[in-house]
Design a protein around this motif. Structure first.
Motif, PDB file in Angstrom:
ATOM      1  N   SER A 137      55.698  32.596 -10.597  1.00 58.92           N
ATOM      2  CA  SER A 137      55.657  31.498 -11.566  1.00 58.92           C
ATOM      3  C   SER A 137      54.838  30.324 -11.065  1.00 58.92           C
ATOM      4  CB  SER A 137      57.076  31.030 -11.889  1.00 58.92           C
ATOM      5  OG  SER A 137      57.743  30.598 -10.719  1.00 58.92           O
ATOM      6  N   GLU A 138      54.441  30.357  -9.793  1.00 64.10           N
ATOM      7  CA  GLU A 138      53.633  29.283  -9.215  1.00 64.10           C
ATOM      8  C   GLU A 138      52.134  29.572  -9.294  1.00 64.10           C
ATOM      9  OE1 GLU A 138      54.971  26.517  -8.320  1.00 64.10           O
ATOM     10  OE2 GLU A 138      57.041  27.214  -8.520  1.00 64.10           O
ATOM     11  N   VAL A 139      51.737  30.531 -10.105  1.00 62.67           N
ATOM     12  CA  VAL A 139      50.322  30.903 -10.180  1.00 62.67           C
ATOM     13  C   VAL A 139      49.457  29.715 -10.612  1.00 62.67           C
ATOM     14  CG1 VAL A 139      50.551  31.792 -12.542  1.00 62.67           C
ATOM     15  CG2 VAL A 139      48.687  32.609 -11.085  1.00 62.67           C
ATOM     16  N   GLY A 140      50.008  28.865 -11.479  1.00 61.56           N
ATOM     17  CA  GLY A 140      49.248  27.690 -11.901  1.00 61.56           C
ATOM     18  C   GLY A 140      48.999  26.739 -10.751  1.00 61.56           C
ATOM     19  N   GLU A 141      50.024  26.513  -9.926  1.00 65.51           N
ATOM     20  CA  GLU A 141      49.864  25.647  -8.765  1.00 65.51           C
ATOM     21  C   GLU A 141      48.902  26.256  -7.759  1.00 65.51           C
ATOM     22  OE1 GLU A 141      51.062  22.529  -8.271  1.00 65.51           O
ATOM     23  OE2 GLU A 141      51.597  22.751 -10.388  1.00 65.51           O
ATOM     24  N   ALA A 142      48.947  27.562  -7.636  1.00 68.99           N
ATOM     25  CA  ALA A 142      48.025  28.238  -6.716  1.00 68.99           C
ATOM     26  C   ALA A 142      46.583  28.024  -7.165  1.00 68.99           C
ATOM     27  CB  ALA A 142      48.352  29.723  -6.645  1.00 68.99           C
ATOM     28  N   ALA A 143      46.349  28.127  -8.460  1.00 70.27           N
ATOM     29  CA  ALA A 143      44.997  27.933  -8.982  1.00 70.27           C
ATOM     30  C   ALA A 143      44.510  26.510  -8.735  1.00 70.27           C
ATOM     31  CB  ALA A 143      44.969  28.253 -10.475  1.00 70.27           C
ATOM     32  N   LYS A 144      45.410  25.539  -8.846  1.00 70.04           N
ATOM     33  CA  LYS A 144      45.031  24.154  -8.599  1.00 70.04           C
ATOM     34  C   LYS A 144      44.587  23.934  -7.153  1.00 70.04           C
ATOM     35  CE  LYS A 144      48.124  22.079 -12.055  1.00 70.04           C
ATOM     36  NZ  LYS A 144      49.318  21.218 -12.229  1.00 70.04           N
ATOM     37  N   CYS A 145      45.086  24.774  -6.250  1.00 71.32           N
ATOM     38  CA  CYS A 145      44.725  24.644  -4.831  1.00 71.32           C
ATOM     39  C   CYS A 145      43.381  25.280  -4.520  1.00 71.32           C
ATOM     40  CB  CYS A 145      45.805  25.278  -3.963  1.00 71.32           C
ATOM     41  SG  CYS A 145      47.380  24.418  -4.024  1.00 71.32           S
ATOM     42  N   GLY A 146      42.753  25.874  -5.520  1.00 68.58           N
ATOM     43  CA  GLY A 146      41.413  26.416  -5.332  1.00 68.58           C
ATOM     44  C   GLY A 146      41.346  27.811  -4.752  1.00 68.58           C
ATOM     45  N   VAL A 147      42.464  28.551  -4.768  1.00 67.32           N
ATOM     46  CA  VAL A 147      42.403  29.924  -4.259  1.00 67.32           C
ATOM     47  C   VAL A 147      41.822  30.836  -5.329  1.00 67.32           C
ATOM     48  CG1 VAL A 147      44.391  29.494  -2.766  1.00 67.32           C
ATOM     49  CG2 VAL A 147      44.741  30.559  -5.001  1.00 67.32           C
ATOM     50  N   ASP A 148      41.148  31.892  -4.896  1.00 66.75           N
ATOM     51  CA  ASP A 148      40.655  32.872  -5.873  1.00 66.75           C
ATOM     52  C   ASP A 148      41.622  34.039  -6.006  1.00 66.75           C
ATOM     53  OD1 ASP A 148      39.890  34.890  -3.779  1.00 66.75           O
ATOM     54  OD2 ASP A 148      38.364  33.401  -3.298  1.00 66.75           O
ATOM     55  N   THR A 149      42.577  34.136  -5.056  1.00 67.60           N
ATOM     56  CA  THR A 149      43.553  35.223  -5.074  1.00 67.60           C
ATOM     57  C   THR A 149      44.907  34.701  -4.607  1.00 67.60           C
ATOM     58  OG1 THR A 149      41.819  36.848  -4.587  1.00 67.60           O
ATOM     59  CG2 THR A 149      44.100  37.525  -4.180  1.00 67.60           C
ATOM     60  N   PHE A 150      45.954  35.062  -5.335  1.00 60.57           N
ATOM     61  CA  PHE A 150      47.313  34.640  -4.999  1.00 60.57           C
ATOM     62  C   PHE A 150      48.159  35.877  -4.751  1.00 60.57           C
ATOM     63  CE2 PHE A 150      51.477  32.706  -6.753  1.00 60.57           C
ATOM     64  CZ  PHE A 150      51.886  32.331  -5.480  1.00 60.57           C
ATOM     65  N   ILE A 151      48.765  35.960  -3.565  1.00 57.18           N
ATOM     66  CA  ILE A 151      49.627  37.085  -3.200  1.00 57.18           C
ATOM     67  C   ILE A 151      51.072  36.617  -3.157  1.00 57.18           C
ATOM     68  CG2 ILE A 151      50.217  38.749  -1.399  1.00 57.18           C
ATOM     69  CD1 ILE A 151      47.332  38.707  -0.493  1.00 57.18           C
ATOM     70  N   THR A 152      51.939  37.330  -3.885  1.00 53.43           N
ATOM     71  CA  THR A 152      53.369  37.043  -3.851  1.00 53.43           C
ATOM     72  C   THR A 152      54.122  38.353  -4.008  1.00 53.43           C
ATOM     73  OG1 THR A 152      55.120  35.648  -4.786  1.00 53.43           O
ATOM     74  CG2 THR A 152      53.520  36.581  -6.334  1.00 53.43           C
ATOM     75  N   GLY A 153      55.449  38.249  -4.184  1.00 55.97           N
ATOM     76  CA  GLY A 153      56.237  39.461  -4.333  1.00 55.97           C
ATOM     77  C   GLY A 153      56.360  39.903  -5.770  1.00 55.97           C
ATOM     78  N   GLU A 154      56.831  38.998  -6.611  1.00 55.92           N
ATOM     79  CA  GLU A 154      57.002  39.308  -8.030  1.00 55.92           C
ATOM     80  C   GLU A 154      56.895  38.023  -8.832  1.00 55.92           C
ATOM     81  OE1 GLU A 154      60.900  40.429  -9.347  1.00 55.92           O
ATOM     82  OE2 GLU A 154      61.904  39.211  -7.819  1.00 55.92           O
TER      83      GLU A 154
END
Length: 251
Positions: free
Chosen positions: A181-198
């Motif tokens: 659910s933090e994918v939006g925050e991850a995008a704001k940090c400038g990452v091109d890829t976000f790895i999590t569990g679920e």
């Protein structure tokens, strides 16, 4: 043999149990007292009844978990919850839990271990929660396909990929467990890829809209690393036996 109080004090200090805020049901630290002498440490992800029974059968004196006994909050000591407590107490087995304090540990944490095993160069942290950053940001030079295969090898299972970003992967954010659910925050940090569990269903289409790759490696699978690391640290420091009990949820 080691003294439970010495192990507890060591873990409390190293994991900063009193300093790192968490969900109230986490109840980080020693959750159930034991007989006092520790010859064998058992590590597991969840303090469920089947895990407690397996830990007792394996001769554990101390069970260390990531998800403790009180996630559902206050509840009566009846049914399976009673059987779980009674099983551990009858065996004199202590239970110690570390949730966010273990996630964020710079050496033994789930995220730190994932970063190291994936060959990612850490450059900072992100996803702040009550003043503490939970995730790790790092750099790598790889492709989305190669990273997916590497993550599958590291977590020992299938990885679900949302190919919302570029095939070239350079800047990665990692946060184990259920951080989708933090994918939006991850995008704001400038990452091109976000790895999590679920994550929730909507995290996939949101990742596509935001233009980043989203990897789900499994909540359980991404959170076996920290407790494994802790058990090995205790083995080395206190001379106790250590064993990991694998009881996957498939989630």
């Amino acid at each position: 043999m080691a003294n439970l109080r010495e192990i507890e004090a060591f873990l409390n200090e190293q994991l900063r149990i009193a300093e790192i805020p968490d969900y109230s049901g986490a109840v980080n630290g020693l959750q159930l007292d034991g007989a006092g002498d520790v010859r064998k440490v058992i590590a597991a992800v969840d303090a469920s009844l089947p895990v407690v029974e397996k830990a007792v059968a394996a001769g554990g004196d101390l069970l260390i978990v990531h998800h403790g006994m009180f996630w559902q909050g206050t509840q009566p000591l009846v049914g399976p919850f009673f059987r779980k407590i009674k099983c551990a107490m009858d065996a004199g087995m202590a239970i110690y839990s570390a949730h966010l304090p273990l996630d964020v540990h710079p050496e033994w944490g789930n995220n730190a271990c994932l970063v190291r095993d994936l060959g990612i160069e850490p450059t900072g942290t992100f996803l702040g929660s009550k003043g503490v950053d939970i995730g790790i940001v790092g750099t790598v030079d790889t492709t989305r396909e190669a990273l997916a295969r590497k993550l599958e090898a590291v977590v020992g299972g299938a990885v679900h990929v949302c190919p919302g970003g570029s095939e070239a992967v350079r800047r990665i954010g990692i946060c184990s467990g259920g951080a989708g659910s933090e994918v939006g925050e991850a995008a704001k940090c400038g990452v091109d890829t976000f790895i999590t569990g679920e994550g929730p269903h909507w995290s996939y289409p949101l990742a596509e809209e935001l233009g980043i790759n989203l990897f789900y490696g499994g909540h359980y699978a991404t959170e076996t690393f920290g407790v494994r690391a802790l058990s090995e640290v205790l083995r080395s420091r206190f001379g106790v036996a250590a064993e990991f009990i694998d009881h996957p949820t498939g989630l």
